[in-house]
Design a protein around this motif. Structure first.
Motif, short mmCIF file in Angstrom:
data_model
loop_
_atom_site.label_atom_id
_atom_site.label_comp_id
_atom_site.label_asym_id
_atom_site.label_seq_id
_atom_site.Cartn_x
_atom_site.Cartn_y
_atom_site.Cartn_z
N VAL A 62 0.76 -3.21 -5.61
CA VAL A 62 -0.16 -3.74 -4.61
C VAL A 62 0.68 -3.98 -3.36
O VAL A 62 1.67 -4.71 -3.41
CB VAL A 62 -0.83 -5.05 -5.09
N ASN A 63 0.29 -3.34 -2.27
CA ASN A 63 1.07 -3.45 -1.02
C ASN A 63 0.68 -4.72 -0.29
O ASN A 63 -0.45 -4.86 0.16
CB ASN A 63 0.79 -2.24 -0.13
N THR A 64 1.62 -5.63 -0.17
CA THR A 64 1.33 -6.89 0.52
C THR A 64 1.62 -6.81 2.01
O THR A 64 1.43 -7.78 2.73
CB THR A 64 2.13 -8.05 -0.10
N ASP A 65 2.08 -5.65 2.47
CA ASP A 65 2.30 -5.40 3.89
C ASP A 65 1.76 -4.01 4.21
O ASP A 65 1.55 -3.20 3.31
CB ASP A 65 3.80 -5.45 4.22
N PRO A 66 1.55 -3.71 5.49
CA PRO A 66 1.12 -2.36 5.85
C PRO A 66 2.11 -1.32 5.32
O PRO A 66 3.32 -1.55 5.29
CB PRO A 66 1.13 -2.37 7.38
N ILE A 67 1.57 -0.18 4.87
CA ILE A 67 2.41 0.90 4.36
C ILE A 67 1.71 2.23 4.64
O ILE A 67 0.49 2.32 4.53
CB ILE A 67 2.71 0.74 2.86
N GLY A 68 2.51 3.23 5.05
CA GLY A 68 1.92 4.52 5.37
C GLY A 68 0.86 4.38 6.46
O GLY A 68 1.06 3.66 7.44
N PRO A 69 -0.29 5.00 6.27
CA PRO A 69 -1.33 4.91 7.29
C PRO A 69 -2.13 3.60 7.24
O PRO A 69 -2.94 3.34 8.12
CB PRO A 69 -2.24 6.10 6.96
N HIS A 70 -1.90 2.79 6.21
CA HIS A 70 -2.73 1.61 5.97
C HIS A 70 -2.21 0.40 6.74
O HIS A 70 -1.08 -0.02 6.55
CB HIS A 70 -2.79 1.34 4.47
N PRO A 71 -3.05 -0.17 7.63
CA PRO A 71 -2.58 -1.19 8.57
C PRO A 71 -2.52 -2.62 8.02
O PRO A 71 -2.05 -3.52 8.71
CB PRO A 71 -3.62 -1.11 9.70
N VAL A 72 -3.02 -2.83 6.81
CA VAL A 72 -3.03 -4.17 6.21
C VAL A 72 -2.65 -4.03 4.74
O VAL A 72 -2.41 -2.94 4.24
CB VAL A 72 -4.43 -4.84 6.35
N GLY A 73 -2.65 -5.14 4.03
CA GLY A 73 -2.40 -5.10 2.60
C GLY A 73 -3.43 -4.20 1.91
O GLY A 73 -4.58 -4.11 2.35
N SER A 74 -3.00 -3.54 0.85
CA SER A 74 -3.91 -2.60 0.19
C SER A 74 -3.39 -2.23 -1.19
O SER A 74 -2.24 -2.49 -1.53
CB SER A 74 -4.07 -1.33 1.03
N TYR A 75 -4.27 -1.61 -1.93
CA TYR A 75 -3.86 -0.89 -3.13
C TYR A 75 -4.78 0.29 -3.30
O TYR A 75 -5.87 0.34 -2.75
CB TYR A 75 -3.82 -1.77 -4.39
N GLU A 76 -4.31 1.24 -4.08
CA GLU A 76 -5.02 2.51 -4.26
C GLU A 76 -5.63 2.57 -5.65
O GLU A 76 -5.03 2.11 -6.62
CB GLU A 76 -3.99 3.61 -4.08
N ILE A 77 -6.83 3.14 -5.71
CA ILE A 77 -7.45 3.45 -7.00
C ILE A 77 -7.71 4.95 -7.02
O ILE A 77 -8.45 5.46 -6.18
CB ILE A 77 -8.78 2.69 -7.21
N TRP A 78 -7.11 5.65 -7.98
CA TRP A 78 -7.35 7.08 -8.17
C TRP A 78 -8.56 7.25 -9.06
O TRP A 78 -8.72 6.55 -10.07
CB TRP A 78 -6.13 7.73 -8.83
N VAL A 79 -9.44 8.19 -8.69
CA VAL A 79 -10.67 8.43 -9.44
C VAL A 79 -10.92 9.94 -9.52
O VAL A 79 -10.94 10.61 -8.49
CB VAL A 79 -11.87 7.73 -8.75
N PRO A 80 -11.14 10.47 -10.74
CA PRO A 80 -11.54 11.88 -10.83
C PRO A 80 -13.00 12.01 -10.40
O PRO A 80 -13.78 11.05 -10.48
CB PRO A 80 -11.37 12.20 -12.32
N SER A 81 -13.39 13.20 -9.96
CA SER A 81 -14.75 13.39 -9.46
C SER A 81 -15.81 13.04 -10.51
O SER A 81 -16.90 12.60 -10.15
CB SER A 81 -14.95 14.81 -8.97
N THR A 82 -15.48 13.17 -11.79
CA THR A 82 -16.46 12.86 -12.83
C THR A 82 -16.82 11.39 -12.88
O THR A 82 -17.87 11.03 -13.42
CB THR A 82 -15.93 13.31 -14.22
N SER A 83 -15.99 10.51 -12.31
CA SER A 83 -16.30 9.08 -12.27
C SER A 83 -16.60 8.58 -10.86
O SER A 83 -16.80 7.39 -10.65
CB SER A 83 -15.12 8.27 -12.84
N PHE A 84 -16.60 9.49 -9.89
CA PHE A 84 -16.75 9.08 -8.49
C PHE A 84 -18.00 8.23 -8.26
O PHE A 84 -17.93 7.14 -7.68
CB PHE A 84 -16.76 10.29 -7.56
N ALA A 85 -19.15 8.70 -8.68
CA ALA A 85 -20.41 7.98 -8.41
C ALA A 85 -20.40 6.59 -9.05
O ALA A 85 -20.84 5.62 -8.43
CB ALA A 85 -21.61 8.78 -8.89
N SER A 86 -19.89 6.48 -10.25
CA SER A 86 -19.86 5.18 -10.94
C SER A 86 -18.95 4.19 -10.23
O SER A 86 -19.29 3.03 -10.04
CB SER A 86 -19.41 5.35 -12.39
#
Length: 184
Positions: A62-86
């Motif tokens: 979990v990024n507690t500072d800006p990182i890469g293109p993200h200007p604030v704290g953030s985290y990423e969730i990877w999702v395959p297309s089969t679960s995208f809508a859910s």
């Protein structure tokens, strides 16, 4: 008048379909309530994944500072297309006051973040300068799951898709509000 014409060749469209997505959960890192809300949402997603609601893989970090293109704290969730809508549905309904950047994973990371993105909640300005314009390989994540770009075969063959489409058109003829597909 626009010179752009969206592709309609079934094989081309199916072969270019996005198979993996990122959801970036944003929080103001100096705001303890938002930070906690983001962590609570992450834990909820993890519980729901464990219980089989959908496939979603939050990054451990979990990024507690800006990182890469993200200007604030953030985290990423990877999702395959089969679960995208859910996952999209769940995050729309349960994000609270958090903003979420949604983008596809393709070989064109800069376009994915800038032009092919969507926001759930208010958008943030991104710093796209560090993102590559184009890479040789599609950025495959979690190949051990055999989902997304790592899936061994498509859910439906082209012939199955054609039959499904023809059947939908037949059924929708009786629906006055449904637009009709062009004949060619």
């Amino acid at each position: 008048m626009s010179d752009y014409h969206p592709p309609t060749d079934l094989e081309e469209v199916v072969n270019s379909e996005v198979r993996e997505w990122h959801f970036h959960i944003y929080f103001h890192q100096r705001n303890a309530d938002q930070h906690q809300a983001a962590l609570d949402l992450r834990d909820a997603v993890l519980r729901l994944r464990r219980d089989g609601a959908f496939v979603a893989v939050p990054l451990f970090r979990v990024n507690t500072d800006p990182i890469g293109p993200h200007p604030v704290g953030s985290y990423e969730i990877w999702v395959p297309s089969t679960s995208f809508a859910s996952v999209f549905s769940y995050l729309c309904m349960n994000r609270g006051s958090l903003s979420i950047l949604v983008h596809p994973l393709t070989r064109e990371a800069r376009k994915d973040h800038e032009l092919r993105n969507a926001w759930i909640g208010p958008p943030f300005a991104l710093d796209l300068s560090a993102l590559p314009v184009k890479t040789e390989e599609v950025p495959i994540q979690y190949p051990s799951l055999k989902l997304g770009y790592s899936a061994p075969e498509p859910e439906f063959t082209l012939d199955q898709r054609r039959r499904i489409g023809a059947n939908l058109e037949r059924i929708l003829k009786a629906e006055r509000e449904a637009a009709r597909a062009p004949m060619n």
